[in-house]
Design an enzyme around this catalytic site. Structure first.
Site, PDB file in Angstrom:
ATOM      1  N   ARG A 222      -4.438   8.470  -4.526  1.00 16.38           N
ATOM      2  CA  ARG A 222      -4.647   7.026  -4.416  1.00 16.38           C
ATOM      3  C   ARG A 222      -3.693   6.267  -5.340  1.00 16.38           C
ATOM      4  O   ARG A 222      -3.232   5.181  -5.018  1.00 16.38           O
ATOM      5  CB  ARG A 222      -6.095   6.664  -4.757  1.00 16.38           C
ATOM      6  CG  ARG A 222      -7.135   7.320  -3.870  1.00 16.38           C
ATOM      7  CD  ARG A 222      -6.956   6.930  -2.429  1.00 16.38           C
ATOM      8  NE  ARG A 222      -7.368   5.559  -2.185  1.00 16.38           N
ATOM      9  CZ  ARG A 222      -7.056   4.861  -1.103  1.00 16.38           C
ATOM     10  NH1 ARG A 222      -6.272   5.387  -0.181  1.00 16.38           N
ATOM     11  NH2 ARG A 222      -7.488   3.622  -0.944  1.00 16.38           N
TER      12      ARG A 222
ATOM     13  N   ARG B 231      -4.786  -4.906  -6.522  1.00 15.25           N
ATOM     14  CA  ARG B 231      -4.169  -3.642  -6.120  1.00 15.25           C
ATOM     15  C   ARG B 231      -2.715  -3.657  -6.579  1.00 15.25           C
ATOM     16  O   ARG B 231      -2.062  -4.713  -6.551  1.00 15.25           O
ATOM     17  CB  ARG B 231      -4.253  -3.435  -4.604  1.00 15.25           C
ATOM     18  CG  ARG B 231      -5.676  -3.180  -4.094  1.00 15.25           C
ATOM     19  CD  ARG B 231      -5.674  -2.789  -2.624  1.00 15.25           C
ATOM     20  NE  ARG B 231      -7.024  -2.635  -2.100  1.00 15.25           N
ATOM     21  CZ  ARG B 231      -7.720  -1.495  -2.114  1.00 15.25           C
ATOM     22  NH1 ARG B 231      -7.160  -0.406  -2.644  1.00 15.25           N
ATOM     23  NH2 ARG B 231      -8.933  -1.428  -1.611  1.00 15.25           N
TER      24      ARG B 231
ATOM     25  N   HIS C 129      -4.237   1.815  -5.835  1.00  9.86           N
ATOM     26  CA  HIS C 129      -5.215   1.654  -6.910  1.00  9.86           C
ATOM     27  C   HIS C 129      -4.553   1.820  -8.269  1.00  9.86           C
ATOM     28  O   HIS C 129      -3.542   2.520  -8.398  1.00  9.86           O
ATOM     29  CB  HIS C 129      -6.341   2.689  -6.795  1.00  9.86           C
ATOM     30  CG  HIS C 129      -7.380   2.348  -5.781  1.00  9.86           C
ATOM     31  ND1 HIS C 129      -8.153   1.208  -5.855  1.00  9.86           N
ATOM     32  CD2 HIS C 129      -7.786   3.004  -4.667  1.00  9.86           C
ATOM     33  CE1 HIS C 129      -8.985   1.182  -4.828  1.00  9.86           C
ATOM     34  NE2 HIS C 129      -8.777   2.246  -4.095  1.00  9.86           N
TER      35      HIS C 129
ATOM     36  N   HIS D  52     -12.562   5.249  -2.027  1.00  9.71           N
ATOM     37  CA  HIS D  52     -12.302   6.659  -1.761  1.00  9.71           C
ATOM     38  C   HIS D  52     -12.934   7.524  -2.845  1.00  9.71           C
ATOM     39  O   HIS D  52     -13.630   8.506  -2.544  1.00  9.71           O
ATOM     40  CB  HIS D  52     -10.787   6.909  -1.719  1.00  9.71           C
ATOM     41  CG  HIS D  52     -10.124   6.517  -0.438  1.00  9.71           C
ATOM     42  ND1 HIS D  52     -10.130   5.220   0.025  1.00  9.71           N
ATOM     43  CD2 HIS D  52      -9.415   7.254   0.479  1.00  9.71           C
ATOM     44  CE1 HIS D  52      -9.460   5.171   1.172  1.00  9.71           C
ATOM     45  NE2 HIS D  52      -9.027   6.380   1.464  1.00  9.71           N
TER      46      HIS D  52
END
Length: 366
Positions: free
Chosen positions: A172, A84, A178, A120
């Protein structure tokens, strides 16, 4: 070669995230709202109940797709070992001390699972694909002379789908949870799952299949966890340590973002679906959809009743998020998540099908 490719994807991804945070620096609340709406939880709390109100087939299919896509996401995350952005930039092998890029963190940044693919994007893409397909199919089934058959009208749901997926994906990236390739990959896999399950008739499932699915989700995930840990000596929980180490604020690290939390939600929901198929749905006839052939008085009665029912239903489903679970021990937390998810699914299906039965009786009695 793969390491070089991933390094380039990460480096370019960090630059793109920095650009997003600079360009949309005045809209952090909007981005946080968008990322909340793309949370896999809303597949269970919002999209599934809404779809169930208008179509039992689409609603149950949306629930199954939410379960399958979230579980698949968990398996892929463990296997792909994705980084991440908010912790990757802290790797001393990538950036020297004093040259670490400035990525702003937010209250929803510090998710604890591996980063690839984006859950997501994946779950939302899968569930909304099913819902959108059902809506377009309903429009296509209208009489030939109806405005609903207009190609432009039938294209609108897909346009909305594309807008939702784009904005959710950008949010995101904006919060640095991400990399771009992770949301693209998640969206692609989500669309594939939605397409594959788009014709599955969940109502024809034997309850025993859902019980087996519930057990199979846990058994397969634990099996993979054990193989990674003992055979390949890879700790699947490595990302939790990264999150706690590099999150700007400890209170932003939530247990609800761990892979096992999602696993228990999926397994409990599967068992709840099985119980509902056995105990709730057989007692309630499938509702007839309101269409242009219905009497205008009957149609207006159904529309008004549904419009009043939906806010009450969403109030019920969203209020379950305010049920406070203990923070430890983890085994108790995950057990309670399983039970909560099981009861939630049975309750929602029972309430919605009961409402549908009530409307049908009212219309029948005139």
């Amino acid at each position: 070669m793969p390491r070089v490719v991933m390094l380039l994807l990460h480096l370019e991804g960090v630059s793109f995230i920095q650009w997003l945070q600079t360009t949309f620096s005045d809209f952090p609340d909007v981005m946080l709202f968008l990322t909340r709406m793309g949370d896999p939880r809303h597949a269970f709390l919002v999209y599934f109940p809404l779809a169930l109100v208008f179509s039992r087939t689409a609603g149950l299919r949306a629930l199954l797709v939410a379960i399958v896509s979230e579980w698949t996401n968990l398996i892929l995350k463990w296997m792909l070992h994705g980084e991440r952005p908010y912790w990757w930039i802290r790797d001393p092998e990538i950036y020297e001390e004093g040259k670490v890029p400035d990525l702003q963190q937010f209250s929803l940044t510090c998710e604890t699972g591996p980063g690839s693919p984006s859950g997501h994007a994946m779950v939302t893409a899968a569930v909304l694909w099913v819902v959108t397909s059902a809506l377009v199919a309903s429009l296509s089934a209208a009489p030939a002379y109806s405005w609903k058959r207009n190609p432009v009208v039938r294209a609108v749901p897909w346009l909305i789908y594309a807008v939702i997926m784009t904005t959710a994906s950008v949010s995101r990236l904006f919060i640095a949870t991400h990399f771009p390739h992770q949301v693209v990959f998640g969206t692609a896999v989500g669309v594939l799952i939605g397409y594959m399950f788009n014709r599955v008739q969940v109502q024809s499932f034997h309850p025993r299949m859902c019980v087996m699915l519930s057990a199979g989700l846990i058994a397969s995930a634990l099996g993979l966890y054990s193989i990674l840990l003992h055979l390949f000596e890879v700790d699947p929980s490595w990302s939790i340590h990264k999150a706690t180490q590099w999150c700007a604020k400890p209170e932003w690290v939530h247990l609800g973002t761990t892979p096992f939390f999602s696993l228990m939600r999926d397994s409990g929901s599967s068992l709840g679906l099985g119980v509902a198929l056995h105990s709730v749905l057989p007692k309630v006839p499938a509702p007839n959809s309101l269409n242009g052939n219905s009497a205008s008085g009957e149609c207006s009665t159904g529309v008004v009743s549904t419009a009043l029912f939906i806010p009450l239903l969403l109030g019920l489903t969203l209020s379950t998020e305010f049920l406070v679970l203990p923070l430890e021990p983890e085994s108790l937390v995950y057990s309670l998540v399983f039970v909560k998810s099981f009861l939630y699914i049975v309750t929602v299906i029972g309430v919605v099908t009961g409402f549908s039965n009530l409307i049908q009786r009212k219309l029948k009695n005139g």
